[in-house]
Motif scaffolding. Structure first.
Motif, PDB file in Angstrom:
ATOM      1  N   GLY A 165      -3.200  -8.303  -2.029  1.00  0.00           N
ATOM      2  CA  GLY A 165      -4.408  -7.505  -1.899  1.00  0.00           C
ATOM      3  C   GLY A 165      -4.667  -6.986  -0.495  1.00  0.00           C
ATOM      4  N   ASP A 166      -3.919  -7.522   0.488  1.00  0.00           N
ATOM      5  CA  ASP A 166      -4.092  -7.102   1.883  1.00  0.00           C
ATOM      6  C   ASP A 166      -3.034  -6.092   2.320  1.00  0.00           C
ATOM      7  N   ILE A 167      -2.154  -5.684   1.419  1.00  0.00           N
ATOM      8  CA  ILE A 167      -1.032  -4.831   1.804  1.00  0.00           C
ATOM      9  C   ILE A 167      -1.507  -3.547   2.493  1.00  0.00           C
ATOM     10  N   ASP A 168      -2.514  -2.873   1.930  1.00  0.00           N
ATOM     11  CA  ASP A 168      -2.988  -1.619   2.517  1.00  0.00           C
ATOM     12  C   ASP A 168      -3.538  -1.839   3.925  1.00  0.00           C
ATOM     13  N   VAL A 169      -4.250  -2.945   4.104  1.00  0.00           N
ATOM     14  CA  VAL A 169      -4.843  -3.240   5.413  1.00  0.00           C
ATOM     15  C   VAL A 169      -3.754  -3.550   6.432  1.00  0.00           C
ATOM     16  N   VAL A 170      -2.778  -4.389   6.051  1.00  0.00           N
ATOM     17  CA  VAL A 170      -1.680  -4.729   6.960  1.00  0.00           C
ATOM     18  C   VAL A 170      -0.875  -3.481   7.304  1.00  0.00           C
ATOM     19  N   ALA A 171      -0.674  -2.602   6.331  1.00  0.00           N
ATOM     20  CA  ALA A 171       0.065  -1.360   6.576  1.00  0.00           C
ATOM     21  C   ALA A 171      -0.636  -0.502   7.623  1.00  0.00           C
ATOM     22  N   LYS A 172      -1.956  -0.442   7.576  1.00  0.00           N
ATOM     23  CA  LYS A 172      -2.704   0.320   8.575  1.00  0.00           C
ATOM     24  C   LYS A 172      -2.520  -0.279   9.967  1.00  0.00           C
ATOM     25  N   VAL A 173      -2.533  -1.615  10.051  1.00  0.00           N
ATOM     26  CA  VAL A 173      -2.332  -2.283  11.338  1.00  0.00           C
ATOM     27  C   VAL A 173      -0.931  -1.997  11.870  1.00  0.00           C
ATOM     28  N   LEU A 174       0.074  -2.125  11.012  1.00  0.00           N
ATOM     29  CA  LEU A 174       1.453  -1.879  11.438  1.00  0.00           C
ATOM     30  C   LEU A 174       1.648  -0.429  11.844  1.00  0.00           C
ATOM     31  N   SER A 175       1.060   0.489  11.090  1.00  0.00           N
ATOM     32  CA  SER A 175       1.184   1.908  11.409  1.00  0.00           C
ATOM     33  C   SER A 175       0.596   2.217  12.780  1.00  0.00           C
ATOM     34  N   ALA A 176      -0.586   1.653  13.059  1.00  0.00           N
ATOM     35  CA  ALA A 176      -1.224   1.882  14.355  1.00  0.00           C
ATOM     36  C   ALA A 176      -0.499   1.168  15.489  1.00  0.00           C
ATOM     37  N   SER A 177       0.021  -0.026  15.214  1.00  0.00           N
ATOM     38  CA  SER A 177       0.659  -0.833  16.258  1.00  0.00           C
ATOM     39  C   SER A 177       2.021  -0.309  16.665  1.00  0.00           C
ATOM     40  N   PHE A 178       2.787   0.186  15.683  1.00  0.00           N
ATOM     41  CA  PHE A 178       4.167   0.575  15.954  1.00  0.00           C
ATOM     42  C   PHE A 178       4.420   2.069  15.778  1.00  0.00           C
ATOM     43  N   ASP A 179       3.346   2.829  15.572  1.00  0.00           N
ATOM     44  CA  ASP A 179       3.452   4.286  15.452  1.00  0.00           C
ATOM     45  C   ASP A 179       4.452   4.688  14.375  1.00  0.00           C
ATOM     46  N   GLU A 180       4.341   4.052  13.213  1.00  0.00           N
ATOM     47  CA  GLU A 180       5.196   4.404  12.088  1.00  0.00           C
ATOM     48  C   GLU A 180       4.337   4.937  10.952  1.00  0.00           C
ATOM     49  N   PRO A 181       4.881   5.802  10.113  1.00  0.00           N
ATOM     50  CA  PRO A 181       4.083   6.370   9.018  1.00  0.00           C
ATOM     51  C   PRO A 181       3.522   5.272   8.112  1.00  0.00           C
ATOM     52  N   GLU A 182       2.263   5.385   7.778  1.00  0.00           N
ATOM     53  CA  GLU A 182       1.626   4.366   6.941  1.00  0.00           C
ATOM     54  C   GLU A 182       2.293   4.216   5.575  1.00  0.00           C
ATOM     55  N   PRO A 183       2.702   5.308   4.915  1.00  0.00           N
ATOM     56  CA  PRO A 183       3.392   5.138   3.623  1.00  0.00           C
ATOM     57  C   PRO A 183       4.681   4.321   3.746  1.00  0.00           C
ATOM     58  N   LEU A 184       5.394   4.492   4.864  1.00  0.00           N
ATOM     59  CA  LEU A 184       6.620   3.710   5.071  1.00  0.00           C
ATOM     60  C   LEU A 184       6.296   2.237   5.256  1.00  0.00           C
ATOM     61  N   ALA A 185       5.249   1.951   6.035  1.00  0.00           N
ATOM     62  CA  ALA A 185       4.832   0.559   6.225  1.00  0.00           C
ATOM     63  C   ALA A 185       4.411  -0.066   4.900  1.00  0.00           C
ATOM     64  N   THR A 186       3.699   0.686   4.083  1.00  0.00           N
ATOM     65  CA  THR A 186       3.269   0.192   2.771  1.00  0.00           C
ATOM     66  C   THR A 186       4.471  -0.092   1.879  1.00  0.00           C
ATOM     67  N   ALA A 187       5.421   0.843   1.850  1.00  0.00           N
ATOM     68  CA  ALA A 187       6.615   0.668   1.012  1.00  0.00           C
ATOM     69  C   ALA A 187       7.405  -0.562   1.429  1.00  0.00           C
ATOM     70  N   ASN A 188       7.539  -0.785   2.736  1.00  0.00           N
ATOM     71  CA  ASN A 188       8.277  -1.956   3.221  1.00  0.00           C
ATOM     72  C   ASN A 188       7.562  -3.255   2.857  1.00  0.00           C
ATOM     73  N   LEU A 189       6.248  -3.252   2.935  1.00  0.00           N
ATOM     74  CA  LEU A 189       5.477  -4.446   2.562  1.00  0.00           C
ATOM     75  C   LEU A 189       5.592  -4.730   1.068  1.00  0.00           C
ATOM     76  N   LEU A 190       5.495  -3.693   0.246  1.00  0.00           N
ATOM     77  CA  LEU A 190       5.636  -3.875  -1.198  1.00  0.00           C
ATOM     78  C   LEU A 190       7.007  -4.454  -1.536  1.00  0.00           C
ATOM     79  N   LYS A 191       8.030  -3.967  -0.858  1.00  0.00           N
ATOM     80  CA  LYS A 191       9.384  -4.467  -1.098  1.00  0.00           C
ATOM     81  C   LYS A 191       9.506  -5.924  -0.678  1.00  0.00           C
ATOM     82  N   ARG A 192       8.907  -6.262   0.460  1.00  0.00           N
ATOM     83  CA  ARG A 192       8.997  -7.648   0.930  1.00  0.00           C
ATOM     84  C   ARG A 192       8.262  -8.604  -0.013  1.00  0.00           C
ATOM     85  N   PHE A 193       7.080  -8.204  -0.491  1.00  0.00           N
ATOM     86  CA  PHE A 193       6.342  -9.051  -1.426  1.00  0.00           C
ATOM     87  C   PHE A 193       7.073  -9.171  -2.758  1.00  0.00           C
ATOM     88  N   ALA A 194       7.819  -8.135  -3.127  1.00  0.00           N
ATOM     89  CA  ALA A 194       8.587  -8.191  -4.374  1.00  0.00           C
ATOM     90  C   ALA A 194       9.797  -9.114  -4.251  1.00  0.00           C
TER      91      ALA A 194
END
Length: 298
Positions: A165-194
């Motif tokens: 349930g925190d994936i979207d929030v963590v993706a926003k943090v990662l996107s801001a912290s590492f200057d990476e596209p938020e959709p990419l951060a979300t996709a990587n998190l979904l894959k890791r949780f899977a």
């Protein structure tokens, strides 16, 4: 019945216990030869998916003398390491392994490889120069030597393990912290949780009241492998840097690990990230070795 003689190159989707033992022996020989710390996770090798070829082995008269490993994580980009027994170098084995990996990469539409080589490996650096690979970035591996805690902290900061349930929030943090596209951060998190039942990703928030009212300011991931606990993906949102929150998050993670384990704690940091190196050093981390990452086309 006579044993089948192993000779030349073999690619494998999974590794047997014998394979892993022989790879460990080869790694030990190569490390001892140049006093290295080759970056190879044996827990990863034991958990290969079996769906694709990530391991390339080279034999001379039934003896493993060369090995190339592709990391399990990632699809478009893969890290790789190569090792060849010191007695069998300059015989084309390294090139044969790399050619086989490139062929595999082309079939799987991998866009590029990142060849990992320790800076102190004269043989590895010589081979990379010979093939004309381009340096992408370098990282220090730092290990916690003596934990240096500070007594000051902000009680409004909370630190908890993130769930699906925190994936979207963590993706926003990662996107801001590492200057990476938020959709990419979300996709990587979904894959890791899977792929992992409990990926041990942690979220830091700042504020009072309910969790939903607090501001997400940082995150990190803990990964236990081969008797070591690694801290990965440690990021703090830019607006909250240089205010002591990064240190508080890092200290909380260290205390969490130390509450249940005395295993060594390590992290990676790019060599040009001077503020982060200063933070880690002040917490008690020391540089163990430095790795270069080279672009190798597929």
């Amino acid at each position: 019945m006579s044993q089948i003689q192993r000779q030349g190159l073999a690619k494998k989707a999974t590794l047997t216990d014998v394979d892993i033992t022989e790879i460990k022996q080869l790694t030990d020989v190569c490390n001892a030869y140049e006093n290295l710390y080759m970056r190879l996770g044996f827990s990863m090798l034991r958990e290969r998916s079996g769906r694709v070829y990530n391991d390339f082995l080279y034999y001379e008269r039934n003896v493993l003398v060369g090995y190339l490993a592709l990391e399990e994580w990632g699809t478009d980009e893969k890290e790789l390491i190569i090792m060849v027994h010191p007695d069998f170098r300059r015989k084309g084995i390294c090139t044969a392994l790399l050619v086989a990996a490139r062929e595999e990469g082309q079939q799987r539409q991998i866009s590029r490889f990142l060849l990992v080589c320790e800076q102190s490996s004269s043989s590895g650096q010589g081979y990379i120069k010979a093939i004309g690979a381009r340096l992408d970035f370098s990282e220090h591996e730092m290990v916690l030597a003596s934990f240096q805690e500070r007594s000051t902290f902000d009680e409004r900061l909370s630190f908890h393990e993130a769930g699906r349930g925190d994936i979207d929030v963590v993706a926003k943090v990662l996107s801001a912290s590492f200057d990476e596209p938020e959709p990419l951060a979300t996709a990587n998190l979904l894959k890791r949780f899977a792929q992992e039942p409990r990926p041990r990703i942690y979220l830091a928030t700042l504020g009072e009241g309910e969790v939903s009212c607090k501001e997400p300011i940082g995150s990190l991931r803990l990964d236990e492998f081969d008797g070591v606990v690694g801290i990965y993906g440690f990021g703090v949102v830019p607006d909250y840097r240089r205010r002591g929150y990064g240190r508080q998050i890092l200290e909380e993670a260290i205390r969490m690990v130390r509450a249940t384990s005395q295993q060594p704690i390590m992290l990676d940091v790019e060599t040009d990230n001077i503020p982060a190196i200063g933070l880690y050093t002040s917490c008690g981390f020391r540089i163990k070795t430095t790795y270069d990452y080279y672009n190798v086309s597929t």
